[in-house]
Design a protein around this motif. Structure first.
Motif, PDB file in Angstrom:
ATOM      1  N   MET A   1      -6.139  -3.995   7.754  1.00 21.86           N
ATOM      2  CA  MET A   1      -6.866  -4.327   8.953  1.00 21.86           C
ATOM      3  C   MET A   1      -6.049  -3.887  10.157  1.00 21.86           C
ATOM      4  SD  MET A   1      -7.982  -8.285   8.283  1.00 21.86           S
ATOM      5  CE  MET A   1      -6.599  -8.682   7.230  1.00 21.86           C
ATOM      6  N   SER A   2      -6.738  -3.492  11.164  1.00 21.97           N
ATOM      7  CA  SER A   2      -6.119  -3.199  12.453  1.00 21.97           C
ATOM      8  C   SER A   2      -6.717  -4.181  13.449  1.00 21.97           C
ATOM      9  CB  SER A   2      -6.420  -1.753  12.867  1.00 21.97           C
ATOM     10  OG  SER A   2      -5.826  -1.468  14.100  1.00 21.97           O
ATOM     11  N   LEU A   3      -5.855  -5.004  14.035  1.00 21.02           N
ATOM     12  CA  LEU A   3      -6.318  -6.086  14.893  1.00 21.02           C
ATOM     13  C   LEU A   3      -5.742  -5.950  16.295  1.00 21.02           C
ATOM     14  CD1 LEU A   3      -5.674  -8.910  12.284  1.00 21.02           C
ATOM     15  CD2 LEU A   3      -7.881  -7.888  12.850  1.00 21.02           C
ATOM     16  N   PRO A   4      -6.457  -6.465  17.302  1.00 25.24           N
ATOM     17  CA  PRO A   4      -5.920  -6.419  18.666  1.00 25.24           C
ATOM     18  C   PRO A   4      -4.690  -7.312  18.808  1.00 25.24           C
ATOM     19  CG  PRO A   4      -7.959  -7.691  18.598  1.00 25.24           C
ATOM     20  CD  PRO A   4      -7.767  -7.103  17.230  1.00 25.24           C
ATOM     21  N   ALA A   5      -3.871  -7.018  19.789  1.00 24.62           N
ATOM     22  CA  ALA A   5      -2.640  -7.783  20.033  1.00 24.62           C
ATOM     23  C   ALA A   5      -2.967  -9.060  20.798  1.00 24.62           C
ATOM     24  CB  ALA A   5      -1.630  -6.930  20.791  1.00 24.62           C
ATOM     25  N   VAL A  58      -2.379  -5.274   9.501  1.00 32.49           N
ATOM     26  CA  VAL A  58      -2.200  -6.322   8.494  1.00 32.49           C
ATOM     27  C   VAL A  58      -2.702  -5.781   7.162  1.00 32.49           C
ATOM     28  CG1 VAL A  58      -2.867  -8.649   7.768  1.00 32.49           C
ATOM     29  CG2 VAL A  58      -2.502  -8.160  10.194  1.00 32.49           C
ATOM     30  N   ARG A  59      -1.884  -5.992   6.148  1.00 28.98           N
ATOM     31  CA  ARG A  59      -2.267  -5.541   4.809  1.00 28.98           C
ATOM     32  C   ARG A  59      -1.903  -6.632   3.815  1.00 28.98           C
ATOM     33  NH1 ARG A  59      -0.572   0.088   1.887  1.00 28.98           N
ATOM     34  NH2 ARG A  59      -1.382  -0.500  -0.138  1.00 28.98           N
ATOM     35  N   ALA A  60      -2.763  -6.854   2.840  1.00 28.78           N
ATOM     36  CA  ALA A  60      -2.493  -7.793   1.755  1.00 28.78           C
ATOM     37  C   ALA A  60      -3.011  -7.162   0.471  1.00 28.78           C
ATOM     38  CB  ALA A  60      -3.173  -9.131   1.998  1.00 28.78           C
ATOM     39  N   LEU A  62      -2.826  -7.520  -4.072  1.00 27.63           N
ATOM     40  CA  LEU A  62      -2.470  -8.266  -5.267  1.00 27.63           C
ATOM     41  C   LEU A  62      -2.216  -7.275  -6.380  1.00 27.63           C
ATOM     42  CD1 LEU A  62      -2.254 -10.933  -6.853  1.00 27.63           C
ATOM     43  CD2 LEU A  62      -4.728 -10.798  -7.199  1.00 27.63           C
ATOM     44  N   SER A  63      -1.051  -7.376  -7.009  1.00 31.38           N
ATOM     45  CA  SER A  63      -0.711  -6.466  -8.092  1.00 31.38           C
ATOM     46  C   SER A  63       0.228  -7.171  -9.067  1.00 31.38           C
ATOM     47  CB  SER A  63      -0.039  -5.202  -7.537  1.00 31.38           C
ATOM     48  OG  SER A  63       0.349  -4.344  -8.597  1.00 31.38           O
ATOM     49  N   GLY A  64      -0.168  -7.221 -10.329  1.00 29.88           N
ATOM     50  CA  GLY A  64       0.690  -7.779 -11.359  1.00 29.88           C
ATOM     51  C   GLY A  64       1.182  -9.188 -11.107  1.00 29.88           C
ATOM     52  N   GLY A  65       0.365 -10.049 -10.553  1.00 32.01           N
ATOM     53  CA  GLY A  65       0.749 -11.433 -10.311  1.00 32.01           C
ATOM     54  C   GLY A  65       1.552 -11.663  -9.045  1.00 32.01           C
ATOM     55  N   THR A  66       1.665 -10.624  -8.207  1.00 29.29           N
ATOM     56  CA  THR A  66       2.394 -10.733  -6.946  1.00 29.29           C
ATOM     57  C   THR A  66       1.481 -10.374  -5.788  1.00 29.29           C
ATOM     58  OG1 THR A  66       4.504 -10.173  -7.985  1.00 29.29           O
ATOM     59  CG2 THR A  66       4.347  -9.817  -5.616  1.00 29.29           C
ATOM     60  N   VAL A  67       1.535 -11.190  -4.752  1.00 31.50           N
ATOM     61  CA  VAL A  67       0.821 -10.885  -3.511  1.00 31.50           C
ATOM     62  C   VAL A  67       1.843 -10.280  -2.552  1.00 31.50           C
ATOM     63  CG1 VAL A  67      -0.507 -11.789  -1.563  1.00 31.50           C
ATOM     64  CG2 VAL A  67      -0.725 -12.844  -3.814  1.00 31.50           C
TER      65      VAL A  67
END
Length: 124
Positions: A1-5, A58-60, A62-67
């Motif tokens: 996501m790209s969010l305003p400041a 902002v980036r989130a 999920l891979s292999g049990g890890t966020v």
């Protein structure tokens, strides 16, 4: 996501990450992710030397049990530093990141990206 400041960006990020991850990770992990996003976005706004035209990335994932979460800003105010929380408030952002994650770090290429990784499963 790209969010305003803007401060509202923390709410937007929490809502979107909740929508995307709520069915895929435990509720405890989701609460930690939401708290960490709030702290990292707040740090970007407070310490990133942001202008009204800047964006927070902002980036989130999920891979292999890890966020893994990442918050990126232009990084004009020096490197992020962990400091002890003070009696008058403040200092909790990276302190919490350090306590709640398996690992975290800072990438200073093309601005500042603070990333953090935590278990998607049961509480620490």
């Amino acid at each position: 996501m790209s969010l305003p400041a803007t401060a509202a960006s923390a709410t937007t990020a929490r809502s979107e990450v909740t929508r995307r991850l709520a069915q895929r990770i435990t509720s405890g992990a989701l609460e930690d992710v939401r708290l960490l996003l709030t702290e990292l976005i707040t740090n970007s706004l407070r310490h990133g030397g942001m202008t009204p035209d800047d964006k927070i990335g902002v980036r989130a994932e999920l891979s292999g049990g890890t966020v893994r979460i990442e918050v990126h800003d232009p990084g004009r105010d020096g490197p992020p530093e962990v400091r002890e929380p003070g009696p008058r408030g403040g200092g909790y952002g990276l302190f919490l990141v350090d306590r709640l994650t398996n690992q975290w770090g800072v990438d200073r290429q093309d601005g500042t990206t603070v990333w953090a990784e935590l278990s998607a499963g049961p509480a620490r």
